[in-house]
Write a protein that holds these residues in place. Structure first.
Motif, PDB file in Angstrom:
ATOM      1  N   ARG A 123      34.484  69.752  56.451  1.00  0.00           N
ATOM      2  CA  ARG A 123      35.797  69.597  55.830  1.00  0.00           C
ATOM      3  C   ARG A 123      36.856  69.722  56.920  1.00  0.00           C
ATOM      4  NH1 ARG A 123      32.442  72.386  52.990  1.00  0.00           N
ATOM      5  NH2 ARG A 123      32.990  74.363  53.903  1.00  0.00           N
ATOM      6  N   LEU A 124      37.690  68.687  57.053  1.00  0.00           N
ATOM      7  CA  LEU A 124      38.711  68.651  58.099  1.00  0.00           C
ATOM      8  C   LEU A 124      40.083  68.394  57.487  1.00  0.00           C
ATOM      9  CD1 LEU A 124      36.817  66.272  60.572  1.00  0.00           C
ATOM     10  CD2 LEU A 124      36.928  68.766  60.690  1.00  0.00           C
ATOM     11  N   ASP A 125      41.063  69.099  57.994  1.00  0.00           N
ATOM     12  CA  ASP A 125      42.452  68.873  57.583  1.00  0.00           C
ATOM     13  C   ASP A 125      43.324  69.162  58.797  1.00  0.00           C
ATOM     14  OD1 ASP A 125      44.869  68.545  56.296  1.00  0.00           O
ATOM     15  OD2 ASP A 125      44.650  70.266  54.963  1.00  0.00           O
ATOM     16  N   PHE A 126      44.049  68.150  59.230  1.00  0.00           N
ATOM     17  CA  PHE A 126      44.893  68.298  60.409  1.00  0.00           C
ATOM     18  C   PHE A 126      46.083  69.206  60.140  1.00  0.00           C
ATOM     19  CE2 PHE A 126      48.570  66.792  62.903  1.00  0.00           C
ATOM     20  CZ  PHE A 126      48.140  67.203  64.147  1.00  0.00           C
ATOM     21  N   ASP A 127      46.779  68.982  59.032  1.00  0.00           N
ATOM     22  CA  ASP A 127      48.019  69.700  58.742  1.00  0.00           C
ATOM     23  C   ASP A 127      48.125  69.910  57.233  1.00  0.00           C
ATOM     24  OD1 ASP A 127      50.687  70.502  58.287  1.00  0.00           O
ATOM     25  OD2 ASP A 127      51.447  69.239  59.899  1.00  0.00           O
ATOM     26  N   PRO A 128      48.247  71.151  56.778  1.00  0.00           N
ATOM     27  CA  PRO A 128      48.303  71.404  55.333  1.00  0.00           C
ATOM     28  C   PRO A 128      49.535  70.800  54.662  1.00  0.00           C
ATOM     29  CG  PRO A 128      48.887  73.394  56.525  1.00  0.00           C
ATOM     30  CD  PRO A 128      48.435  72.381  57.546  1.00  0.00           C
ATOM     31  N   ARG A 129      50.546  70.474  55.437  1.00  0.00           N
ATOM     32  CA  ARG A 129      51.777  69.902  54.865  1.00  0.00           C
ATOM     33  C   ARG A 129      51.701  68.398  54.712  1.00  0.00           C
ATOM     34  NH1 ARG A 129      55.165  72.388  59.516  1.00  0.00           N
ATOM     35  NH2 ARG A 129      53.308  71.539  60.431  1.00  0.00           N
ATOM     36  N   MET A 130      50.703  67.785  55.333  1.00  0.00           N
ATOM     37  CA  MET A 130      50.569  66.325  55.277  1.00  0.00           C
ATOM     38  C   MET A 130      49.610  65.943  54.160  1.00  0.00           C
ATOM     39  SD  MET A 130      50.324  65.274  59.308  1.00  0.00           S
ATOM     40  CE  MET A 130      49.841  63.623  58.919  1.00  0.00           C
ATOM     41  N   ALA A 131      49.981  64.921  53.444  1.00  0.00           N
ATOM     42  CA  ALA A 131      49.086  64.378  52.419  1.00  0.00           C
ATOM     43  C   ALA A 131      48.229  63.290  53.048  1.00  0.00           C
ATOM     44  CB  ALA A 131      49.902  63.809  51.262  1.00  0.00           C
ATOM     45  N   ASP A 132      47.066  63.132  52.523  1.00  0.00           N
ATOM     46  CA  ASP A 132      46.174  62.027  52.887  1.00  0.00           C
ATOM     47  C   ASP A 132      45.589  62.107  54.296  1.00  0.00           C
ATOM     48  OD1 ASP A 132      47.010  61.201  50.415  1.00  0.00           O
ATOM     49  OD2 ASP A 132      48.241  59.561  51.146  1.00  0.00           O
ATOM     50  N   ASP A 133      45.566  63.291  54.914  1.00  0.00           N
ATOM     51  CA  ASP A 133      44.943  63.387  56.233  1.00  0.00           C
ATOM     52  C   ASP A 133      43.599  64.115  56.177  1.00  0.00           C
ATOM     53  OD1 ASP A 133      46.036  65.953  55.778  1.00  0.00           O
ATOM     54  OD2 ASP A 133      46.237  66.317  57.926  1.00  0.00           O
ATOM     55  N   GLU A 134      43.194  64.566  55.004  1.00  0.00           N
ATOM     56  CA  GLU A 134      41.942  65.306  54.874  1.00  0.00           C
ATOM     57  C   GLU A 134      40.745  64.371  55.005  1.00  0.00           C
ATOM     58  OE1 GLU A 134      44.226  65.197  52.390  1.00  0.00           O
ATOM     59  OE2 GLU A 134      45.183  67.149  52.462  1.00  0.00           O
ATOM     60  N   GLN A 135      39.678  64.904  55.563  1.00  0.00           N
ATOM     61  CA  GLN A 135      38.431  64.157  55.710  1.00  0.00           C
ATOM     62  C   GLN A 135      37.280  65.089  55.350  1.00  0.00           C
ATOM     63  OE1 GLN A 135      38.298  63.107  59.846  1.00  0.00           O
ATOM     64  NE2 GLN A 135      40.377  62.308  59.810  1.00  0.00           N
ATOM     65  N   GLN A 136      36.266  64.529  54.723  1.00  0.00           N
ATOM     66  CA  GLN A 136      35.047  65.281  54.454  1.00  0.00           C
ATOM     67  C   GLN A 136      33.857  64.389  54.749  1.00  0.00           C
ATOM     68  OE1 GLN A 136      34.718  68.094  51.124  1.00  0.00           O
ATOM     69  NE2 GLN A 136      36.607  67.168  50.360  1.00  0.00           N
ATOM     70  N   TYR A 137      32.805  65.001  55.259  1.00  0.00           N
ATOM     71  CA  TYR A 137      31.579  64.284  55.559  1.00  0.00           C
ATOM     72  C   TYR A 137      30.401  65.094  55.028  1.00  0.00           C
ATOM     73  CZ  TYR A 137      34.629  61.978  58.934  1.00  0.00           C
ATOM     74  OH  TYR A 137      35.667  61.311  59.535  1.00  0.00           O
ATOM     75  N   TRP A 138      29.406  64.391  54.534  1.00  0.00           N
ATOM     76  CA  TRP A 138      28.171  65.007  54.084  1.00  0.00           C
ATOM     77  C   TRP A 138      27.017  64.360  54.829  1.00  0.00           C
ATOM     78  CZ3 TRP A 138      32.259  64.050  50.979  1.00  0.00           C
ATOM     79  CH2 TRP A 138      32.729  65.097  50.171  1.00  0.00           C
ATOM     80  N   ILE A 139      26.098  65.168  55.318  1.00  0.00           N
ATOM     81  CA  ILE A 139      24.858  64.695  55.921  1.00  0.00           C
ATOM     82  C   ILE A 139      23.737  65.265  55.058  1.00  0.00           C
ATOM     83  CG2 ILE A 139      23.363  64.789  57.949  1.00  0.00           C
ATOM     84  CD1 ILE A 139      25.936  65.116  59.618  1.00  0.00           C
ATOM     85  N   GLU A 140      22.946  64.364  54.482  1.00  0.00           N
ATOM     86  CA  GLU A 140      21.933  64.783  53.516  1.00  0.00           C
ATOM     87  C   GLU A 140      20.600  64.107  53.819  1.00  0.00           C
ATOM     88  OE1 GLU A 140      24.312  63.142  50.362  1.00  0.00           O
ATOM     89  OE2 GLU A 140      24.970  65.133  49.743  1.00  0.00           O
ATOM     90  N   ASP A 141      19.550  64.703  53.285  1.00  0.00           N
ATOM     91  CA  ASP A 141      18.201  64.114  53.339  1.00  0.00           C
ATOM     92  C   ASP A 141      17.763  63.776  54.760  1.00  0.00           C
ATOM     93  OD1 ASP A 141      18.143  64.267  50.527  1.00  0.00           O
ATOM     94  OD2 ASP A 141      19.106  62.307  50.367  1.00  0.00           O
ATOM     95  N   LEU A 142      18.055  64.641  55.715  1.00  0.00           N
ATOM     96  CA  LEU A 142      17.632  64.400  57.086  1.00  0.00           C
ATOM     97  C   LEU A 142      16.122  64.614  57.171  1.00  0.00           C
ATOM     98  CD1 LEU A 142      19.468  65.292  60.276  1.00  0.00           C
ATOM     99  CD2 LEU A 142      17.046  65.766  60.146  1.00  0.00           C
ATOM    100  N   THR A 143      15.420  63.603  57.647  1.00  0.00           N
ATOM    101  CA  THR A 143      13.962  63.678  57.782  1.00  0.00           C
ATOM    102  C   THR A 143      13.530  63.104  59.129  1.00  0.00           C
ATOM    103  OG1 THR A 143      13.724  61.571  56.637  1.00  0.00           O
ATOM    104  CG2 THR A 143      13.498  63.547  55.303  1.00  0.00           C
ATOM    105  N   PRO A 144      12.558  63.742  59.765  1.00  0.00           N
ATOM    106  CA  PRO A 144      12.028  63.196  61.022  1.00  0.00           C
ATOM    107  C   PRO A 144      11.351  61.842  60.761  1.00  0.00           C
ATOM    108  CG  PRO A 144      11.334  65.471  60.694  1.00  0.00           C
ATOM    109  CD  PRO A 144      11.962  65.018  59.414  1.00  0.00           C
ATOM    110  N   THR A 145      11.380  60.982  61.770  1.00  0.00           N
ATOM    111  CA  THR A 145      10.732  59.672  61.673  1.00  0.00           C
ATOM    112  C   THR A 145       9.898  59.424  62.930  1.00  0.00           C
ATOM    113  OG1 THR A 145      12.561  58.497  62.708  1.00  0.00           O
ATOM    114  CG2 THR A 145      12.626  58.697  60.310  1.00  0.00           C
ATOM    115  N   ALA A 146       9.050  58.441  62.842  1.00  0.00           N
ATOM    116  CA  ALA A 146       8.326  57.977  64.019  1.00  0.00           C
ATOM    117  C   ALA A 146       9.276  57.113  64.849  1.00  0.00           C
ATOM    118  CB  ALA A 146       7.106  57.158  63.593  1.00  0.00           C
ATOM    119  N   ILE A 147       8.956  56.912  66.090  1.00  0.00           N
ATOM    120  CA  ILE A 147       9.790  56.081  66.970  1.00  0.00           C
ATOM    121  C   ILE A 147       9.817  54.655  66.429  1.00  0.00           C
ATOM    122  CG2 ILE A 147      10.035  55.102  69.276  1.00  0.00           C
ATOM    123  CD1 ILE A 147       8.709  57.627  70.348  1.00  0.00           C
TER     124      ILE A 147
END
Length: 149
Positions: A123-147
């Protein structure tokens, strides 16, 4: 008799070593700890699902399947170029978090995977006084793979 200012100065100076000693063992760096847990896994080839919440186009809000081989990350569906910024190896997500912390962003909250250490929710927010600058990212279902070549 000592002046009140001198007495206060002597008292503060005598307490400084105790403060430093208390902080050495007690202060932890969640980012460094998570990075170390991730490095301990030794995963170089893996896939995960990523999604974001931001004030960007509607296609950019769709989940993306990311394939990582070594330090090269790519979208599994390359035609979704609006999702290309999500295609990063885990270390690049750590670098993003570190950059925002270093630059003093108002909010840099991260939930790390308890065993593997990778960031699960950022969860990222540059400035609490600014609208529309928030960003969120989700990383899910990480699984090892073969090369994959």
């Amino acid at each position: 008799m000592l002046s009140p200012h001198l007495l206060l100065s002597v008292l503060l100076v005598s307490l400084l070593p105790a403060c430093k000693a208390g902080n050495q063992g007690g202060a932890t760096d969640p980012l460094a700890e998570a990075r170390q847990r991730w490095a301990d896994q030794g995963l170089e080839h893996y896939r995960y699902q990523a999604r974001q919440q931001c004030y960007c186009g509607p296609k950019a809000l769709q989940p993306a399947s990311i394939l990582v081989n070594g330090q090269q990350a790519r979208l599994e569906a390359p035609d979704d170029q609006e999702l290309a910024p999500l295609a990063r190896p885990v270390e690049a997500w750590f670098a993003l978090i570190e950059e925002k912390q270093r630059k003093g962003w108002h909010q840099v909250d991260v939930d790390y995977h308890p065993q593997w250490g990778y960031p699960r929710h950022i969860r990222l927010d540059f400035d609490p006084r600014m609208a529309d600058d928030e960003q969120q990212y989700w990383i899910e279902d990480l699984t090892p793979t073969a090369i994959k070549r």
